[in-house]
Design an enzyme around this catalytic site. Structure first.
Site, PDB file in Angstrom:
ATOM      1  N   ARG A 199      75.696  54.743 -12.385  1.00  0.00           N
ATOM      2  CA  ARG A 199      75.652  55.963 -13.054  1.00  0.00           C
ATOM      3  C   ARG A 199      76.487  56.980 -13.557  1.00  0.00           C
ATOM      4  NH1 ARG A 199      71.872  58.889 -12.966  1.00  0.00           N
ATOM      5  NH2 ARG A 199      70.964  58.363 -15.121  1.00  0.00           N
TER       6      ARG A 199
ATOM      7  N   TYR B  89      77.498  56.732 -17.445  1.00  0.00           N
ATOM      8  CA  TYR B  89      76.829  57.805 -18.159  1.00  0.00           C
ATOM      9  C   TYR B  89      77.396  59.313 -17.812  1.00  0.00           C
ATOM     10  CZ  TYR B  89      73.206  53.985 -17.968  1.00  0.00           C
ATOM     11  OH  TYR B  89      72.632  52.898 -18.156  1.00  0.00           O
TER      12      TYR B  89
ATOM     13  N   CYS C 108      88.746  48.869  -7.611  1.00  0.00           N
ATOM     14  CA  CYS C 108      90.065  49.337  -8.468  1.00  0.00           C
ATOM     15  C   CYS C 108      90.037  49.661 -10.113  1.00  0.00           C
ATOM     16  CB  CYS C 108      91.178  47.856  -8.381  1.00  0.00           C
ATOM     17  SG  CYS C 108      91.144  47.282  -6.856  1.00  0.00           S
TER      18      CYS C 108
HETATM   19  N1  LLP Z   1      59.651  51.131 -20.875  1.00  0.00           N
HETATM   20  C1  LLP Z   1      60.921  50.702 -21.539  1.00  0.00           C
HETATM   21  C2  LLP Z   1      60.482  49.997 -22.759  1.00  0.00           C
HETATM   22  C3  LLP Z   1      62.061  50.918 -21.365  1.00  0.00           C
HETATM   23  O1  LLP Z   1      63.175  50.522 -21.845  1.00  0.00           O
HETATM   24  C4  LLP Z   1      62.522  51.770 -20.133  1.00  0.00           C
HETATM   25  C5  LLP Z   1      63.676  51.953 -19.503  1.00  0.00           C
HETATM   26  C6  LLP Z   1      61.054  52.282 -19.329  1.00  0.00           C
HETATM   27  C7  LLP Z   1      60.004  52.064 -19.458  1.00  0.00           C
HETATM   28  C8  LLP Z   1      61.357  53.094 -18.126  1.00  0.00           C
HETATM   29  O2  LLP Z   1      61.976  54.468 -18.296  1.00  0.00           O
HETATM   30  P1  LLP Z   1      62.151  55.148 -17.118  1.00  0.00           P
HETATM   31  O3  LLP Z   1      60.734  55.962 -16.870  1.00  0.00           O
HETATM   32  O4  LLP Z   1      62.704  54.651 -15.944  1.00  0.00           O
HETATM   33  O5  LLP Z   1      62.933  56.598 -17.566  1.00  0.00           O
HETATM   34  N2  LLP Z   1      69.977  52.704 -16.987  1.00  0.00           N
HETATM   35  C9  LLP Z   1      69.782  53.921 -17.465  1.00  0.00           C
HETATM   36  C10 LLP Z   1      68.450  54.135 -17.975  1.00  0.00           C
HETATM   37  C11 LLP Z   1      67.866  52.901 -18.702  1.00  0.00           C
HETATM   38  C12 LLP Z   1      66.553  53.115 -19.239  1.00  0.00           C
HETATM   39  C13 LLP Z   1      66.033  51.822 -19.942  1.00  0.00           C
HETATM   40  N3  LLP Z   1      64.804  51.792 -20.127  1.00  0.00           N
HETATM   41  C14 LLP Z   1      70.076  55.067 -16.203  1.00  0.00           C
HETATM   42  O6  LLP Z   1      70.468  54.775 -15.185  1.00  0.00           O
HETATM   43  O7  LLP Z   1      69.832  56.172 -16.743  1.00  0.00           O
END
Ligand code: LLP
Length: 442
Positions: A317, A321, A368
């Site tokens: 992350r 990001y 690396c």
């Molecule tokens: N529903 C759908 C359709 C989604 O695409 C996602 C997340 C969620 C629910 C759940 O979202 P949450 O409640 O966890 O925020 N890798 C990124 C976050 C990507 C989120 C993708 N979709 C990070 O590390 O911030």
């Protein structure tokens, strides 16, 4: 005000504990890098969502992509959650760990025919459909196997930007969902199609979202669409508002679940729909730390580096990001103040900034790439070889995004409850790394 960011991770006598276990004990037993989860934290946050929305009796579908470990998924299922999945693999996790009959919603822009058939044969509760071609493909496959597919159309509600550009899913010009201008026309194409029943509307605004207002705007736009679908004859029963609720990565920048409930519930009530939610990060994000051990320190090019054994392959992350994860020594030399000092600067809430021997350091890993870092210019007390560090707020999108880059075995995961700890994923070995390969020229 005490820092409630990660309640289940607290210092006692200058040692960090997860619930009632000193994390030093876990490092010794299981090695590092190690993901350490608190079961109490997981259940507290699931409960917070369930309670905040209780008036609507929501179907809370835990988002498996945030953390799909079978033990964590099982815990969610045991406490009343369904599952939000985005691939057959995640669907299989939900089936393996969820209780019989757990509700599974299936989103994603690129479902394969095989995945669609798998979902239909395994009792998918709703497909969240993201394109017109997908809608008709689902109808055809369902018809072929003699069922009617339950479907929610996913709308891109076209809201202003609200989070990182890579994870904002409800602005114009992203790949997700159907355009709000044309979604009603798409719904019209399947009126009377025996292969699909449009029974819901879905949206997922993005992640993480720190304000409740986008949910209010989204729900209002959704209500308007639901009326139009109903006018076409679709029996709309579900409004799925997705996930995305933000968490405290720094101090207390995030909203409680009740703020999101307040924003969503009025329009939901007017719609007469059953609410579905898909929280991932909100539940699991602050339930875990990533524990690492300092390998070396060095100063070069005018900068100070802490080189420790967790890397971008373990937690991507910060690299991907620019995300902020608090990092604290596990056994600091001085007492950790009960109230971390924010000095009026919300961007630098680090509790060590005013402690003796604190200076800016980059926390980096062994991979690396110059992009391999967990923190840059972070005020931290001096650490030495062998010290343990805790990288906080690592429960969501930590292990699920981990890779084997640089042929690094993925970390182990341990679940703590009270004084008990259990390994929920063992550390990978070299044999795991090459298990799928054929050394065919030997
Ligand atoms: N529903 C759908 C359709 C989604 O695409 C996602 C997340 C969620 C629910 C759940 O979202 P949450 O409640 O966890 O925020 N890798 C990124 C976050 C990507 C989120 C993708 N979709 C990070 O590390 O911030």
């Amino acid at each position: 005000m005490p820092d409630r960011t990660m309640d289940q991770f607290q210092y006692r006598d200058r040692t960090l504990f997860c619930e009632d276990v000193p994390v030093t004990e876990l490092a010794k037993r299981y090695g590092t890098p190690l993901y350490v989860y608190s079961q109490a934290a997981l259940l507290e946050k699931l409960n917070e969502v369930q309670t905040a929305f209780a008036a609507a009796k929501p179907i809370v579908c835990y988002s498996v992509k945030a953390n799909g470990n079978l033990s964590i998924a099982r815990l969610m299922g045991q406490h009343g959650a369904g599952f939000d999945v985005t691939s057959e693999g995640e669907f299989r996790r939900a089936l393996a760990a969820g209780p019989a009959g757990a509700k599974v919603v299936f989103a994603g822009v690129g479902k394969t025919d095989a995945e669609i058939e798998f979902a239909l044969r395994n009792g998918v509760f709703l497909f969240d459909v993201e394109s017109e071609q997908e809608l008709h493909t689902i109808a055809t496959i369902a018809h072929k196997i003699g069922v009617t597919a339950p479907v929610a159309l996913r709308v891109n509600p076209d809201l202003p930007p609200k989070t990182h550009v890579k994870t904002d899913t409800s602005v114009k010009g992203v790949k997700f969902g159907l355009d709000i201008e044309t979604i009603v026309d798409v719904a019209k194409t399947v009126v009377n199609n025996p292969g699909v029943a449009i029974v819901g509307l879905h949206m997922h605004l993005g992640s993480p979202i720190l304000k409740a207002d986008p949910y209010r705007m989204g729900a209002e736009k959704g209500l308007n669409l639901i009326k139009q679908f109903r006018a076409q004859g679709h029996d709309i029963r579900y409004l799925n508002m997705g996930g995305g609720f933000g968490i405290n990565y720094r101090k207390d920048e995030a909203k409680p679940a009740s703020a999101f409930a307040e924003a969503i519930l009025p329009a939901l009530k007017e719609s007469g729909c059953q609410l579905i939610l898909e929280p991932g990060r909100f539940i699991v994000g602050n339930s875990a730390i990533l524990l690492s051990r300092v390998l070396f320190t060095k100063s070069t090019g005018g900068k100070h580096y802490v080189i420790q054994d967790a890397a971008m392959n373990d937690l991507i992350r910060p690299t991907l990001y620019g995300s902020f994860h608090r990092i604290w020594p596990v056994t600091p030399a001085a007492n950790v103040p009960e109230t971390p000092d924010v000095n009026g600067d919300p961007d630098d809430p680090h509790p060590f900034r005013d402690m003796p021997n604190c200076f800016k350091q980059d926390v980096v890993g062994p991979v690396c790439e110059s992009g391999d870092y967990l923190a840059k210019d972070r005020p931290l007390p001096g650490v030495t070889r062998g010290d343990l560090l805790a990288v906080f707020s690592a429960g969501a999108y930590g292990m699920t995004m981990a890779s084997n880059y640089n042929s690094r075995p993925r970390a182990a995961e341990v679940l703590v409850t009270g004084r008990t700890h259990r390994l929920i994923r063992r550390r990978e070995t070299f044999a795991d790394l090459v298990a799928c390969e054929q050394d065919c020229l030997s």
